[in-house]
Design a protein around this motif. Structure first.
Motif, short mmCIF file in Angstrom:
data_model
loop_
_atom_site.label_atom_id
_atom_site.label_comp_id
_atom_site.label_asym_id
_atom_site.label_seq_id
_atom_site.Cartn_x
_atom_site.Cartn_y
_atom_site.Cartn_z
N TYR A 123 0.82 -1.23 0.00
CA TYR A 123 0.00 0.00 0.00
C TYR A 123 0.85 1.27 0.00
CZ TYR A 123 -4.61 -1.95 0.36
OH TYR A 123 -5.78 -2.59 0.06
N CYS A 127 2.52 -13.70 13.85
CA CYS A 127 2.86 -14.30 12.56
C CYS A 127 4.35 -14.20 12.30
CB CYS A 127 2.04 -13.66 11.43
SG CYS A 127 2.92 -12.42 10.50
N ILE A 158 6.10 -10.90 10.94
CA ILE A 158 6.34 -9.82 11.90
C ILE A 158 7.52 -10.19 12.80
CG2 ILE A 158 5.34 -8.53 13.85
CD1 ILE A 158 2.59 -8.94 12.51
N CYS A 161 -2.96 -5.19 9.47
CA CYS A 161 -3.42 -6.16 10.49
C CYS A 161 -3.02 -5.68 11.89
CB CYS A 161 -2.82 -7.54 10.21
SG CYS A 161 -1.04 -7.59 10.42
S1 BJ8 Z 1 -1.46 -5.49 1.53
S2 BJ8 Z 1 -1.03 -8.79 2.79
S3 BJ8 Z 1 1.70 -6.54 2.34
S4 BJ8 Z 1 -0.72 -6.01 4.91
S5 BJ8 Z 1 1.13 -12.19 7.14
S6 BJ8 Z 1 1.85 -9.18 8.84
S7 BJ8 Z 1 -1.33 -9.60 7.19
S8 BJ8 Z 1 -0.54 -11.35 10.17
S9 BJ8 Z 1 1.73 -8.88 5.28
FE1 BJ8 Z 1 0.47 -7.62 3.95
FE2 BJ8 Z 1 0.11 -5.16 3.03
FE3 BJ8 Z 1 -1.96 -6.82 3.27
FE4 BJ8 Z 1 -0.17 -7.24 1.42
FE5 BJ8 Z 1 -0.33 -9.35 9.19
FE6 BJ8 Z 1 -0.85 -11.63 7.96
FE7 BJ8 Z 1 1.44 -11.32 9.17
FE8 BJ8 Z 1 0.86 -9.94 6.97
#
Ligand code: BJ8
Length: 421
Positions: free
Chosen positions: A77, A113, A116, A143
């Motif tokens: 994004y 996850c 992170i 998230c």
């Molecule tokens: S647009 S997918 S790059 S947020 S895998 S940290 S979602 S708990 S990476 Fe993502 Fe931007 Fe969305 Fe894409 Fe959280 Fe899931 Fe871990 Fe994630």
């Protein structure tokens, strides 16, 4: 070339770092270099990996020396066009390996996850030269795990800036997001001391669209049977798109596509004609997360697409370059980015449609839904994906970066491929 001095100056933990490079190099040899019939143009991408903490770091350090700013990101994004408009360097900071997780768990819960834990762990264990080179680290409110981790990452690094990403796509959200894009532009202007003019924005847009077009071309070439490139190699190209110099990356990806077109004319593929074709959909796979692709392709099937942010979600939409003021360009940019169908949005029906259309376009025989453990948005959304796919063979997997479940995953993947026959 010996980069020890450069790594020491960046404050890396030399012992940990040497261990990481050794594991990376072994893994790459076993997974990538052992593949048969790879396109010759992949040599460039092999070289990039061999120098991922070497030459590329030196290039970025030199760019910094010359006054260019370095911006690190974790999410598709974040509008890269704005960074390139000020001649900055934009680098993806997500990591795909387990190393450093113990360190990360001192700050964040175990049940976080792997993506992170990895970016926190890489920094804390002194393993990431990219983080050390950044002038600004851009987080986003996607998230919950990321949102809260950025607060801690700010305490650790002192250079985190967070963009507010809405959860819905209604008129109010669109306004909020447009405001965020404008604020990001102002932040980038403030750290560089430059004012972005329309020509700068157009230059940034052309560079990023060039990259997207090359990746779209690569994706289109995977529609053929036999498939001219392995899923592993295509995934690698997508992963490298977040690190490499954009002009060089675009040239080299187009060169690869030229070779693939030639292969297609001659009927050359990496898997036999008629091999089972799998689409992988879900959480992103950062370098060196090659686990699922290597299991699927090691079981005789071909991965023909990634419905992921390290894949289609990153390059599906181009930015409309037809704007004549900065304001107009930023509005188009906000609109383009809000098209991205991340599972953090609700509802997220576009993603279901996009998976269906990718399955058809790529002639996939089945879909494997891949979610990182504790990635609630993608784990939850798997239900709707399965429902939307109807009769199309579907399997959901939840895993992390460890190798402990490889045997179990292999058994499940083999059973799934058997069922697709
Ligand atoms: S647009 S997918 S790059 S947020 S895998 S940290 S979602 S708990 S990476 Fe993502 Fe931007 Fe969305 Fe894409 Fe959280 Fe899931 Fe871990 Fe994630």
């Amino acid at each position: 070339m010996d980069y020890t001095e450069m790594w020491r100056n960046l404050g890396l933990n030399l012992e940990n770092h040497a261990g990481l490079l050794a594991v990376l190099s072994d893994g790459y040899k076993n997974i990538y270099l052992s593949q048969k019939g790879r396109p010759k143009a992949m040599e460039y991408f092999d070289f990039v990996i061999s120098e991922v903490h070497g030459l590329r770091i030196k290039e970025i350090a030199d760019a910094k020396q010359a006054g260019r700013k370095v911006v690190g990101t974790f999410c598709v994004y974040v509008p890269e066009e704005i960074v390139l408009a000020v001649d900055g360097v934009c680098i993806g900071l997500c990591a795909g390996a387990e190393v450093g997780s113990d360190e990360a768990e001192k700050f964040i819960p175990r049940n976080t996850c792997a993506l992170i834990k990895a970016f926190m762990g890489f920094k804390l264990a002194g393993l990431c030269p990219y983080v050390e080179l950044t002038d600004l680290i851009v987080g986003e409110t996607t998230c919950d795990g990321k949102k809260k981790a950025y607060e801690i990452f700010q305490d650790i690094t002192g250079k985190v800036y967070v963009m507010e990403i809405p959860n819905m796509k209604n008129e109010e959200s669109k306004k909020l997001w447009h405001g965020e894009v404008v604020k990001f532009k102002e932040t980038v202007e403030a750290i560089t001391g430059k004012t972005i003019r329309v020509a700068d924005l157009k230059k940034g847009a052309a560079l990023v669209n060039g990259k997207r077009r090359a990746l779209q071309r690569l994706s289109g070439l995977r529609e053929t049977d036999p498939v001219p490139i392995s899923g592993l190699d295509a995934l690698l190209v997508n992963q490298i798109s977040f690190y490499d110099d954009p002009v060089r990356f675009t040239q080299m990806t187009n060169k690869l596509c030229d070779e693939l077109e030639e292969r297609i004319k001659q009927g050359i593929g990496v898997a036999p004609k008629g091999a089972r074709r799998v689409l992988i959909s879900g959480s992103p796979m950062a370098i060196p997360n090659w686990k699922l692709h290597s299991i699927v392709e090691g079981s005789g099937a071909a991965v023909v697409g990634e419905e992921s942010c390290v894949g289609e979600r990153n390059f599906r939409d181009l930015l409309d370059e037809n704007f004549s003021t900065v304001d107009e360009g930023l509005q188009k940019m906000a609109d383009r980015y809000l098209e991205i169908d991340c599972a953090c949005f609700t509802p997220n029906d576009e993603r279901l449609q996009n998976i269906k259309s990718m399955t058809q376009k790529l002639h996939a025989d089945g879909v494997i839904h891949y979610a990182l453990q504790f990635c609630t948005p993608y784990m939850m959304e798997a239900y709707k994906v399965e429902k939307a796919l109807g009769q199309i063979p579907f399997m959901r997997l939840e895993t992390d970066y460890s190798m402990e479940d490889v045997g179990q995953l292999k058994t499940r993947v083999e059973a799934f491929l058997e069922m697709m026959k």
